[in-house]
Motif scaffolding. Structure first.
Motif, PDB file in Angstrom:
ATOM      1  N   TYR A  49       0.844  -1.206   0.000  1.00  0.00           N
ATOM      2  CA  TYR A  49       0.000   0.000   0.000  1.00  0.00           C
ATOM      3  C   TYR A  49       0.876   1.252   0.000  1.00  0.00           C
ATOM      4  O   TYR A  49       1.796   1.390   0.798  1.00  0.00           O
ATOM      5  N   GLN A  52      -1.990   7.710   0.028  1.00  0.00           N
ATOM      6  CA  GLN A  52      -3.022   8.477  -0.671  1.00  0.00           C
ATOM      7  C   GLN A  52      -2.386   9.460  -1.642  1.00  0.00           C
ATOM      8  O   GLN A  52      -1.429  10.149  -1.314  1.00  0.00           O
ATOM      9  N   ALA A 162      -7.731   2.141  -3.384  1.00  0.00           N
ATOM     10  CA  ALA A 162      -6.671   1.243  -3.844  1.00  0.00           C
ATOM     11  C   ALA A 162      -7.277  -0.090  -4.277  1.00  0.00           C
ATOM     12  O   ALA A 162      -8.266  -0.562  -3.710  1.00  0.00           O
ATOM     13  N   ASP A 163      -6.654  -0.701  -5.279  1.00  0.00           N
ATOM     14  CA  ASP A 163      -7.144  -1.974  -5.806  1.00  0.00           C
ATOM     15  C   ASP A 163      -5.936  -2.833  -6.186  1.00  0.00           C
ATOM     16  O   ASP A 163      -5.486  -2.820  -7.325  1.00  0.00           O
ATOM     17  N   TYR A 164      -5.401  -3.552  -5.188  1.00  0.00           N
ATOM     18  CA  TYR A 164      -4.208  -4.360  -5.452  1.00  0.00           C
ATOM     19  C   TYR A 164      -4.285  -5.758  -4.818  1.00  0.00           C
ATOM     20  O   TYR A 164      -3.323  -6.504  -4.857  1.00  0.00           O
ATOM     21  N   ILE A 172      -3.412  -1.205  -8.392  1.00  0.00           N
ATOM     22  CA  ILE A 172      -3.313   0.205  -8.001  1.00  0.00           C
ATOM     23  C   ILE A 172      -3.150   0.224  -6.486  1.00  0.00           C
ATOM     24  O   ILE A 172      -4.073  -0.145  -5.761  1.00  0.00           O
ATOM     25  N   ARG A 173      -2.003   0.667  -6.013  1.00  0.00           N
ATOM     26  CA  ARG A 173      -1.651   0.486  -4.607  1.00  0.00           C
ATOM     27  C   ARG A 173      -1.868   1.736  -3.751  1.00  0.00           C
ATOM     28  O   ARG A 173      -1.277   1.876  -2.698  1.00  0.00           O
ATOM     29  N   TYR A 174      -2.679   2.642  -4.218  1.00  0.00           N
ATOM     30  CA  TYR A 174      -2.918   3.863  -3.460  1.00  0.00           C
ATOM     31  C   TYR A 174      -4.359   4.330  -3.670  1.00  0.00           C
ATOM     32  O   TYR A 174      -4.964   4.083  -4.705  1.00  0.00           O
ATOM     33  N   ASP A 175      -4.908   4.988  -2.635  1.00  0.00           N
ATOM     34  CA  ASP A 175      -6.172   5.697  -2.776  1.00  0.00           C
ATOM     35  C   ASP A 175      -5.884   7.013  -3.495  1.00  0.00           C
ATOM     36  O   ASP A 175      -4.818   7.610  -3.302  1.00  0.00           O
ATOM     37  N   SER A 176      -6.842   7.483  -4.280  1.00  0.00           N
ATOM     38  CA  SER A 176      -6.572   8.713  -5.012  1.00  0.00           C
ATOM     39  C   SER A 176      -7.807   9.598  -5.116  1.00  0.00           C
ATOM     40  O   SER A 176      -8.932   9.105  -5.257  1.00  0.00           O
TER      41      SER A 176
END
Length: 240
Positions: A49, A52, A162-164, A172-176
């Protein structure tokens, strides 16, 4: 004498060994380490993770601001922050331990944010606007131009988690948080129309003065690649 001393040491070691075996704390620790099904004391941390990216706020820090409420009350030189994702106006209260509160949106008429370099941003609500989208109607708009007609910009944010994890993840290892801007034209009759920054869109929205505006666009060489071109055209529309 030596024999008695040796016997004493042997007895002492037996007592210590018995305590170690029967000590529930020791047993629990050993069992947990050796048998994960009992709830291990050692946890694996997923280091993939990455935190953000982006921010839900219009401006990153607290801004010196002003708030005008619908009942006529006004507050000046107060620290404000606009959460564009939740469409929430936050007020910092330094005298109360630097806690913050959300000002009830229904009570707000307008608010002004000023950046440290002096750039002002004036936001307003238009609860009487004629628009079918209640979320848009109830939100805040940044005023780009205000005359008989107003050119408004809705400042909003999107959120993507995040979607990993899992076999079908996007890795995708981060919230955005991302920007979600849109533009609106507010007519004197309170009709609020969503509009794109293009020649055709503005001429369609202001078709009652289309012929005069076409000549003005050509004369001024407006390309609508910037908000300034749109502001210039709406000012001209008001002057006709």
């Amino acid at each position: 004498m030596n024999y008695l001393f040796i016997c004493f040491l042997v007895a002492l070691s037996e007592v210590a060994r018995a305590q170690a075996v029967t000590d529930p704390t020791v047993d629990l620790r050993l069992n947990n380490l050796n048998n994960p099904s009992t709830g291990p004391l050692i946890f694996k941390v997923d280091a993939r993770y990455e935190g953000q990216h982006g921010s839900p706020y219009f401006l990153p820090g607290w801004s010196n601001g002003q708030v005008s409420l619908r009942d006529g009350r006004q507050y000046k030189d107060v620290p404000l922050k606009f959460d564009a994702y939740r469409q929430a106006l936050l007020l910092l209260r330094p005298k109360s331990g630097n806690d913050s509160i959300i000002i009830d949106r229904q009570t707000v008429n307008r608010f002004l944010l000023t950046t440290p370099n002096g750039q002002p941003y004036l936001f307003s609500r238009y609860p009487s606007a004629k628009v079918t989208d209640d979320d848009v109607k109830d939100g805040y708009f940044l005023i780009l131009y205000e005359g008989k007609t107003a050119l408004l910009k809705r400042i909003a944010k999107t959120f993507k988690p995040a979607d990993y994890k899992g076999g079908y993840s996007a890795d995708i290892r981060y919230d955005s948080y991302g920007d979600a801007f849109s533009y609106y034209l507010l007519k004197p009759d309170q009709t609020l129309t969503k509009i794109k920054l293009s020649k055709k869109a503005f001429l369609d929205a202001m078709s009652d003065k289309e012929s005069g505006l076409k000549a003005f666009i050509d004369q001024q060489k407006l390309s609508f690649k910037s908000e300034e071109d749109a502001i210039t055209l709406v000012k001209q529309y008001d002057s006709l």
